[in-house]
Design a protein around this motif. Structure first.
Motif, mmCIF file in Angstrom:
data_model
loop_
_atom_site.group_PDB
_atom_site.id
_atom_site.type_symbol
_atom_site.label_atom_id
_atom_site.label_comp_id
_atom_site.label_asym_id
_atom_site.label_seq_id
_atom_site.Cartn_x
_atom_site.Cartn_y
_atom_site.Cartn_z
ATOM 1 N N TYR A 11 0.800 -1.228 0.000
ATOM 2 C CA TYR A 11 0.000 0.000 0.000
ATOM 3 C C TYR A 11 0.829 1.273 0.000
ATOM 4 O O TYR A 11 0.304 2.362 -0.271
ATOM 5 N N LEU A 12 2.129 1.174 0.290
ATOM 6 C CA LEU A 12 2.998 2.344 0.283
ATOM 7 C C LEU A 12 3.764 2.509 -1.028
ATOM 8 O O LEU A 12 4.559 3.442 -1.166
ATOM 9 N N ALA A 13 3.524 1.657 -1.993
ATOM 10 C CA ALA A 13 4.296 1.673 -3.240
ATOM 11 C C ALA A 13 4.000 2.914 -4.072
ATOM 12 O O ALA A 13 2.836 3.329 -4.199
ATOM 13 N N PRO A 14 5.024 3.515 -4.672
ATOM 14 C CA PRO A 14 4.803 4.676 -5.546
ATOM 15 C C PRO A 14 3.868 4.369 -6.710
ATOM 16 O O PRO A 14 3.104 5.242 -7.138
ATOM 17 N N GLY A 15 3.927 3.139 -7.218
ATOM 18 C CA GLY A 15 3.064 2.785 -8.340
ATOM 19 C C GLY A 15 1.591 2.813 -7.991
ATOM 20 O O GLY A 15 0.746 3.164 -8.828
ATOM 21 N N LEU A 16 1.265 2.428 -6.760
ATOM 22 C CA LEU A 16 -0.132 2.483 -6.320
ATOM 23 C C LEU A 16 -0.602 3.932 -6.242
ATOM 24 O O LEU A 16 -1.697 4.277 -6.718
ATOM 25 N N ALA A 17 0.218 4.802 -5.654
ATOM 26 C CA ALA A 17 -0.134 6.214 -5.568
ATOM 27 C C ALA A 17 -0.329 6.811 -6.955
ATOM 28 O O ALA A 17 -1.250 7.614 -7.180
ATOM 29 N N ALA A 18 0.509 6.405 -7.897
ATOM 30 C CA ALA A 18 0.388 6.914 -9.262
ATOM 31 C C ALA A 18 -0.908 6.449 -9.907
ATOM 32 O O ALA A 18 -1.575 7.219 -10.609
ATOM 33 N N LEU A 19 -1.295 5.199 -9.670
ATOM 34 C CA LEU A 19 -2.527 4.683 -10.270
ATOM 35 C C LEU A 19 -3.760 5.342 -9.655
ATOM 36 O O LEU A 19 -4.742 5.603 -10.354
ATOM 37 N N VAL A 20 -3.700 5.624 -8.362
ATOM 38 C CA VAL A 20 -4.806 6.349 -7.728
ATOM 39 C C VAL A 20 -4.943 7.732 -8.358
ATOM 40 O O VAL A 20 -6.055 8.177 -8.689
ATOM 41 N N ARG A 21 -3.820 8.404 -8.571
ATOM 42 C CA ARG A 21 -3.858 9.716 -9.231
ATOM 43 C C ARG A 21 -4.412 9.601 -10.638
ATOM 44 O O ARG A 21 -5.150 10.484 -11.096
ATOM 45 N N ALA A 22 -4.079 8.526 -11.325
ATOM 46 C CA ALA A 22 -4.581 8.329 -12.689
ATOM 47 C C ALA A 22 -6.100 8.220 -12.720
ATOM 48 O O ALA A 22 -6.741 8.565 -13.717
ATOM 49 N N CYS A 23 -6.680 7.730 -11.633
ATOM 50 C CA CYS A 23 -8.130 7.518 -11.567
ATOM 51 C C CYS A 23 -8.891 8.713 -11.019
ATOM 52 O O CYS A 23 -10.129 8.734 -11.096
ATOM 53 N N GLY A 128 12.255 0.110 -10.794
ATOM 54 C CA GLY A 128 12.879 1.355 -10.348
ATOM 55 C C GLY A 128 11.990 2.574 -10.415
ATOM 56 O O GLY A 128 12.407 3.658 -9.988
ATOM 57 N N TRP A 129 10.793 2.464 -11.022
ATOM 58 C CA TRP A 129 9.820 3.563 -11.083
ATOM 59 C C TRP A 129 10.265 4.722 -11.948
ATOM 60 O O TRP A 129 9.720 5.830 -11.830
ATOM 61 N N ALA A 130 11.245 4.541 -12.834
ATOM 62 C CA ALA A 130 11.654 5.644 -13.713
ATOM 63 C C ALA A 130 10.487 6.067 -14.600
ATOM 64 O O ALA A 130 9.779 5.227 -15.164
ATOM 65 N N HIS A 131 10.297 7.381 -14.711
ATOM 66 C CA HIS A 131 9.249 7.977 -15.563
ATOM 67 C C HIS A 131 7.853 7.481 -15.170
ATOM 68 O O HIS A 131 6.993 7.247 -16.025
ATOM 69 N N LEU A 132 7.628 7.380 -13.864
ATOM 70 C CA LEU A 132 6.336 6.903 -13.374
ATOM 71 C C LEU A 132 5.203 7.870 -13.729
ATOM 72 O O LEU A 132 4.074 7.446 -13.972
ATOM 73 N N ASP A 133 5.504 9.180 -13.780
ATOM 74 C CA ASP A 133 4.463 10.142 -14.140
ATOM 75 C C ASP A 133 3.938 9.891 -15.546
ATOM 76 O O ASP A 133 2.732 10.010 -15.811
ATOM 77 N N ALA A 134 4.835 9.530 -16.467
ATOM 78 C CA ALA A 134 4.404 9.228 -17.834
ATOM 79 C C ALA A 134 3.550 7.966 -17.864
ATOM 80 O O ALA A 134 2.551 7.882 -18.592
ATOM 81 N N ALA A 135 3.933 6.966 -17.057
ATOM 82 C CA ALA A 135 3.129 5.743 -16.967
ATOM 83 C C ALA A 135 1.753 6.053 -16.393
ATOM 84 O O ALA A 135 0.738 5.487 -16.825
ATOM 85 N N ARG A 136 1.707 6.955 -15.407
ATOM 86 C CA ARG A 136 0.421 7.367 -14.837
ATOM 87 C C ARG A 136 -0.468 8.005 -15.902
ATOM 88 O O ARG A 136 -1.669 7.700 -15.988
ATOM 89 N N ARG A 137 0.098 8.879 -16.719
ATOM 90 C CA ARG A 137 -0.691 9.530 -17.758
ATOM 91 C C ARG A 137 -1.205 8.513 -18.771
ATOM 92 O O ARG A 137 -2.360 8.584 -19.227
ATOM 93 N N LEU A 138 -0.358 7.558 -19.122
ATOM 94 C CA LEU A 138 -0.785 6.504 -20.049
ATOM 95 C C LEU A 138 -1.912 5.674 -19.456
ATOM 96 O O LEU A 138 -2.912 5.387 -20.118
ATOM 97 N N ALA A 139 -1.771 5.307 -18.180
ATOM 98 C CA ALA A 139 -2.808 4.516 -17.517
ATOM 99 C C ALA A 139 -4.141 5.261 -17.534
ATOM 100 O O ALA A 139 -5.197 4.669 -17.793
ATOM 101 N N ARG A 140 -4.105 6.540 -17.249
ATOM 102 C CA ARG A 140 -5.345 7.324 -17.244
ATOM 103 C C ARG A 140 -5.994 7.327 -18.635
ATOM 104 O O ARG A 140 -7.209 7.187 -18.761
ATOM 105 N N GLU A 141 -5.177 7.489 -19.669
ATOM 106 C CA GLU A 141 -5.723 7.512 -21.024
ATOM 107 C C GLU A 141 -6.353 6.168 -21.388
ATOM 108 O O GLU A 141 -7.419 6.124 -22.018
#
Length: 249
Positions: A11-23, A128-141
């Motif tokens: 639950y503390l993973a950066p990827g989870l936070a990014a996916l929540v933001r995507a939604c 390593g979570w590199a460019h996670l913001d870009a992955a978040r934007r892709l997930a949202r799209e």
């Protein structure tokens, strides 16, 4: 619209936070994730002990169990309202080819699919979570696209792998099939300070079926891989041959 978000990195993973933001802004969001990293747990459910549900400071709920536990509990009694979509990730590393059989990220999405809810698993290709913001934007799209234009009237399950690139939301997207890997590398044997012999699972094997049309090929050529999955493991092509075998016995 209600969206359930889960993962396998905890639950503390950066990827989870990014996916929540995507939604955010797409509907009401519920988060139910594992307390600790549960990578490689596949579709396992915890049946030999009770599970505890905790609430983090940000309101997200986490469970001392597997990714499948999280989604199963959420859908079978924890949530007051059934979600319209289950999303899992964004995972720290690829889930392609044979990886999907072991993946907790894919399993969390699959648990939603088993309950009759459309679901998507998201992973970044490299750790390593590199460019996670870009992955978040892709997930949202991708989420917005399937919400606007559902690919099927019946529930569906998608496995999305995103290259770690700053322009991940602008690169091509390919609908793919799963590739295959070589067998995993040998186990790694170690001796503990107390003299006990320990064995570590070896690294995953290299891709052996990675031609055009596969998830491996798409991501290695700078595209996002979107693979529709199914749960039916029946080898339909050989069923007639097995029936003949049985009749001839």
């Amino acid at each position: 619209m209600r969206i359930l978000v889960a993962n396998d990195d905890g639950y503390l993973a950066p990827g989870l936070a990014a996916l929540v933001r995507a939604c955010e802004g797409l509907g009401d969001i519920d988060v139910v994730a594992p307390e600790q990293n549960a990578s490689g747990t596949s579709n396992s459910l915890t049946l030999n002990r009770g599970l505890s549900v905790y609430t983090a400071a940000n309101g997200h709920r986490y469970i001392n169990g597997t990714p499948s536990d999280c989604v199963h509990l959420a859908l079978s009694g924890l949530l007051e309202q059934r979600p319209d979509l289950v999303v899992s990730g964004i995972n720290n590393g690829a889930n392609m080819g044979d990886d999907t059989l072991y993946s907790g990220t894919v399993a969390a999405a699959m648990e939603g699919f088993l309950f009759g809810i459309p679901a998507i698993a998201f992973s970044q290709v490299e750790k390593g979570w590199a460019h996670l913001d870009a992955a978040r934007r892709l997930a949202r799209e991708v989420i917005q696209h399937v919400l606007r234009s559902p690919p099927a009237a019946t529930p569906w399950l998608l496995n999305v792998n995103i290259p770690n690139r700053a322009d991940a939301d602008r690169i091509p997207r390919r609908v793919t099939r799963l590739g295959r890997r070589h067998a995993s590398e040998p186990v790694i044997r170690q001796t503990s300070p107390r003299g006990d012999v320990l064995y570590w699972i070896g690294p995953a094997g290299d891709a052996r079926e990675a031609g055009p049309g596969t998830d491996f090929h798409a991501t290695s050529n700078g595209a996002v891989s979107i693979t529709p999955l199914q749960v039916d493991l029946t080898d339909h092509a050989t069923v007639p041959a097995w029936r003949e075998w049985l009749a001839g016995g």
